[in-house]
Design a protein around this motif. Structure first.
Motif, mmCIF file in Angstrom:
data_model
loop_
_atom_site.group_PDB
_atom_site.id
_atom_site.type_symbol
_atom_site.label_atom_id
_atom_site.label_comp_id
_atom_site.label_asym_id
_atom_site.label_seq_id
_atom_site.Cartn_x
_atom_site.Cartn_y
_atom_site.Cartn_z
ATOM 1 N N ASP B 75 24.518 -11.235 -15.530
ATOM 2 C CA ASP B 75 24.531 -9.788 -15.831
ATOM 3 C C ASP B 75 24.403 -8.636 -15.029
ATOM 4 O O ASP B 75 24.877 -7.608 -14.727
ATOM 5 C CB ASP B 75 23.457 -9.563 -16.933
ATOM 6 N N PHE B 76 23.810 -9.217 -14.172
ATOM 7 C CA PHE B 76 23.036 -8.016 -12.702
ATOM 8 C C PHE B 76 24.298 -8.232 -12.069
ATOM 9 O O PHE B 76 24.415 -7.096 -11.192
ATOM 10 C CB PHE B 76 22.482 -8.720 -12.100
ATOM 11 N N ASP B 79 26.605 -4.119 -12.996
ATOM 12 C CA ASP B 79 26.843 -2.824 -12.568
ATOM 13 C C ASP B 79 26.906 -2.688 -10.903
ATOM 14 O O ASP B 79 28.197 -1.877 -10.429
ATOM 15 C CB ASP B 79 25.656 -1.843 -12.585
ATOM 16 N N PHE B 100 31.076 -11.198 -31.084
ATOM 17 C CA PHE B 100 31.814 -10.301 -31.584
ATOM 18 C C PHE B 100 30.828 -9.272 -30.720
ATOM 19 O O PHE B 100 31.144 -8.348 -30.289
ATOM 20 C CB PHE B 100 32.404 -9.543 -32.604
ATOM 21 N N ARG B 101 29.608 -9.780 -31.455
ATOM 22 C CA ARG B 101 28.622 -8.648 -31.533
ATOM 23 C C ARG B 101 27.865 -8.952 -29.642
ATOM 24 O O ARG B 101 27.676 -7.598 -28.238
ATOM 25 C CB ARG B 101 26.696 -9.635 -31.832
ATOM 26 N N GLU B 108 28.927 -1.554 -24.864
ATOM 27 C CA GLU B 108 28.009 -0.455 -24.580
ATOM 28 C C GLU B 108 27.525 -0.459 -23.407
ATOM 29 O O GLU B 108 27.702 0.317 -22.808
ATOM 30 C CB GLU B 108 26.730 -0.929 -25.471
ATOM 31 N N THR B 109 27.527 -1.696 -22.602
ATOM 32 C CA THR B 109 26.722 -1.513 -21.193
ATOM 33 C C THR B 109 27.424 -0.739 -20.500
ATOM 34 O O THR B 109 26.639 -0.351 -19.687
ATOM 35 C CB THR B 109 26.236 -3.246 -21.024
ATOM 36 N N SER B 112 27.536 2.693 -20.582
ATOM 37 C CA SER B 112 26.726 2.980 -19.757
ATOM 38 C C SER B 112 26.957 3.223 -18.375
ATOM 39 O O SER B 112 25.670 4.217 -17.843
ATOM 40 C CB SER B 112 25.492 2.608 -20.434
ATOM 41 N N TYR B 113 27.249 2.598 -18.285
ATOM 42 C CA TYR B 113 27.513 3.045 -16.993
ATOM 43 C C TYR B 113 28.687 4.007 -16.579
ATOM 44 O O TYR B 113 28.035 4.616 -15.184
ATOM 45 C CB TYR B 113 28.327 1.336 -16.182
ATOM 46 N N ALA B 114 29.485 3.882 -16.859
ATOM 47 C CA ALA B 114 30.337 4.957 -15.819
ATOM 48 C C ALA B 114 31.496 5.634 -17.131
ATOM 49 O O ALA B 114 31.387 4.841 -18.661
ATOM 50 C CB ALA B 114 31.376 4.809 -15.762
ATOM 51 N N SER B 115 31.779 6.927 -17.167
ATOM 52 C CA SER B 115 32.635 6.952 -18.449
ATOM 53 C C SER B 115 33.436 7.188 -17.574
ATOM 54 O O SER B 115 34.701 8.593 -18.621
ATOM 55 C CB SER B 115 32.143 9.303 -18.461
ATOM 56 N N ARG B 141 33.080 -0.996 -34.066
ATOM 57 C CA ARG B 141 32.165 0.828 -34.109
ATOM 58 C C ARG B 141 32.950 1.460 -33.017
ATOM 59 O O ARG B 141 32.941 1.882 -31.957
ATOM 60 C CB ARG B 141 30.679 0.656 -34.308
#
Lengths: 278, 182
Positions: B75-76, B79, B100-101, B108-109, B112-115, B141
Motif C-alpha cells: 500500500d505504501f 501515494d 469488491f470491498r 476511496e484511498t 483521497s489522494y487527488a481530485s 456506491r
C-alpha cells in the motif's frame, strides 16, 4: 449474468439494497453449511421468503399455526388432507370454511416472510445466488413488501444482535437461579418461551443446550437470557469468556497534498487522438 | 519531453498487468515474483512493486501507465504512484465478489489522494460469472458522474475504450474548471 458470492463479502443488507435500487426480479437463494433460504422479488419488492429448500410443497398450515391462527391439531389435520393442494387452494378452502379470514392469511404470510428475512440479517456466512426472473411456485401466496422498511428494521435488529452478542458472547456457559433475588423480581412477567427456558435452567445445562432443547436460534436465546440476567432472575455459574476485542481498523493515512494539475487541455486532446489511433 | 501518467489500480488479480500490456508499446516492465502466500495463489506471480507501460504520443509527449501492486503490504507505494497523475482506472474483477470491498477501499484511498477523475473498469465481462457493471455501481456506491465500463483486459479495444472514457472525463473537468474561472 450471475449475481453470486458469499455473505462473508456481502451482507444481507447490501444485497437487499442492491435488489431494491436495481428493481430486480428473481429469486435469491442462500445456502450455509446447515441452513438454506430463498427470497423472491418482483421489481425490487420482496414477495416471498422461505427458510429451507423450496420443495414445492405447501406451507400455509404451518405458517398459520406459527402465527397462532390454527392450533397444532388443526394444522396437522389440514396438512394431512392437503396433499397435492397449493397454498392458494388451502387458503381458499379455509376462508370458505370460515376457519380463518383472508386478512388472517395475508398477515400471517407477510409476518412469516418478514421473520424469515430478518433471520437472514444475522447470517454472517453463506453462499448466495440470484436467479433473475425465477419466481416462486405459482401456488404460493405472494405479498409485495417494500424493501426499504425491511432493510431498516433488519439493520436495527442486526444492531440489537450485535449488542446481545457483545453482552453474551459465550453460549457454552451454564445458568443458575440467583440465591438472593432482589425486589425487581416481583414485577416480572414471563412469556411462554421464557418459561420454557426457565424450566431448563440448571448448572448442568449450557445456554446453547437450552436453546437446542427449545428449538431457539442464537438470537432468541440470547435475547431471553439477557432479559433474565438484567432482571436478576438468573446468573452465570462461571463467568463467560469475554467478547473478543474488536480490532480497530488502521487509521486512514492522511492524504498527501493534492498534486498540481500537470496536464493542459491540449495534452489531453493529443492523448485522445493517439489512443484512438492505437 | 513531457511525460504524463495514469495509474491503473485495483485489488489483487483484478487484471491490471494485462490491462497495461494490451495497449503498451513496450513490453510491460513488470516487477513480478512468485507468490508465496497460499491465500494469494490464484496466479503464478504477482506485481510486487509496479507495472510500467508506455504510449508515445509524439517527440515531446509520452504517456506512462503505472499499475499498482494489488497486495495490501505494498500500500505504501500507492501515494508515491498517485503523485502527479492525470487520472486513474480502478480495475475490478467482476467475477470475484470477495474483492469488491477491497476495490471500494482502494477507490476511496485514491480519491483521497487527488481530485483527478477516474473510471471503474468492470473486468472479465466475457466470463459467465461476471456481475453486471450497473450492479457493481450500486455495490461500490459510485457517484453518478463516475463511469463504470464493461472491460476485458486482454482485449485492446476494450482497454482503449476505458482509457478514452477516462480522458473524456479529464477533458470535461478541465473545461468545467476553465468555465468556472472565466
Amino acid at each position: 449474468m450471475a449475481l453470486k458470492g458469499n455473505l462473508r463479502d456481502f451482507s444481507t443488507t447490501q444485497l437487499l439494497n442492491l435488489i431494491n435500487l436495481a428493481r430486480k426480479t428473481g429469486t435469491l437463494s442462500i445456502q450455509t453449511e446447515s441452513e438454506s433460504a430463498q427470497m423472491s422479488f418482483r421489481e425490487g419488492k420482496l414477495i416471498y421468503a422461505y427458510m429451507g429448500n423450496d420443495n414445492g410443497k405447501n406451507h400455509l398450515a404451518q405458517i398459520l399455526q406459527t402465527s397462532g391462527k390454527l392450533s397444532p391439531e388443526q394444522a396437522q389435520v389440514i396438512q394431512s388432507h392437503a396433499e397435492g393442494k397449493s397454498d392458494k387452494e388451502i387458503g381458499h378452502l379455509l376462508v370458505t370454511a370460515r376457519r380463518v379470514t383472508q386478512n388472517d392469511i395475508i398477515q400471517s404470510v407477510r409476518q412469516n416472510v418478514l421473520d424469515t428475512v430478518y433471520k437472514l440479517f444475522t447470517w454472517g456466512e453463506g453462499v448466495f445466488r440470484f436467479d433473475a426472473n425465477r419466481m416462486p411456485n405459482s401456488g404460493y401466496i405472494t405479498i409485495p413488501i417494500d424493501l426499504e422498511s425491511v432493510i431498516m428494521e433488519g439493520s436495527r435488529r442486526l444492531k440489537e444482535w450485535e449488542i446481545l452478542q457483545e453482552e453474551l458472547p459465550d453460549l457454552d456457559v451454564a445458568l443458575r437461579f440467583t440465591d438472593r433475588p432482589d425486589a425487581r423480581l416481583r414485577n416480572i412477567n414471563l412469556t411462554v418461551e421464557e418459561w420454557r427456558v426457565v424450566s431448563f435452567v440448571n448448572p448442568r445445562n449450557s445456554i446453547r443446550q437450552i436453546a437446542k432443547a427449545n428449538n431457539l436460534s442464537d438470537f432468541e436465546i440470547r435475547r431471553i437470557v439477557y432479559g433474565m440476567l438484567q432482571a436478576g432472575l438468573v446468573e452465570f455459574v462461571n463467568q463467560p469468556k469475554p467478547a473478543p476485542e474488536k480490532t480497530e481498523s488502521p487509521a486512514r493515512r492522511k492524504a498527501p497534498p493534492e498534486p498540481s494539475p500537470a496536464a493542459k487541455r491540449s495534452v489531453v486532446v493529443r492523448l485522445i487522438d493517439r489512443i484512438r489511433g492505437l | 519531453m513531457q511525460a504524463v501518467k495514469m495509474v491503473i489500480t485495483g485489488p489483487f488479480s483484478a487484471g491490471k498487468t494485462q490491462f497495461i500490456g494490451s495497449v503498451s508499446e513496450i513490453d510491460v516492465v513488470s516487477t513480478e515474483r512468485k507468490i508465496s502466500s497460499m491465500a494469494e495463489q490464484v496466479k503464478e506471480s504477482t506485481t510486487v512493486a509496479m507495472d510500467f507501460g508506455r504510449i508515445t504520443v509524439g517527440d515531446d509527449l509520452v504517456l506512462y501507465l503505472f499499475g499498482t501492486p494489488g497486495q495490501r503490504r505494498f500500500d505504501f507505494m500507492w501515494d508515491i504512484l498517485s503523485q502527479g497523475m492525470l487520472g486513474f482506472v480502478v480495475m475490478v474483477d467482476s467475477t470475484k465478489p470477495e474483492t469488491f470491498r477491497e476495490a471500494k477501499r482502494i477507490l476511496e484511498t485514491f480519491e483521497s489522494y487527488a481530485s483527478t477523475p477516474y473510471v471503474v473498469a468492470a473486468n472479465k465481462q466475457d466470463m459467465e460469472d461476471a456481475w453486471e457493471p450497473e450492479d457493481l455501481r450500486i455495490i461500490l456506491r459510485l457517484k453518478p458522474e463516475v463511469k463504470i465500463l464493461p472491460c476485458v483486459a486482454t482485449d485492446k479495444e476494450s482497454v482503449k475504450n476505458a482509457l478514452l472514457e477516462l480522458l473524456y472525463s479529464i477533458l470535461d473537468q478541465l473545461d468545467q474548471e476553465n468555465g468556472d474561472k472565466s
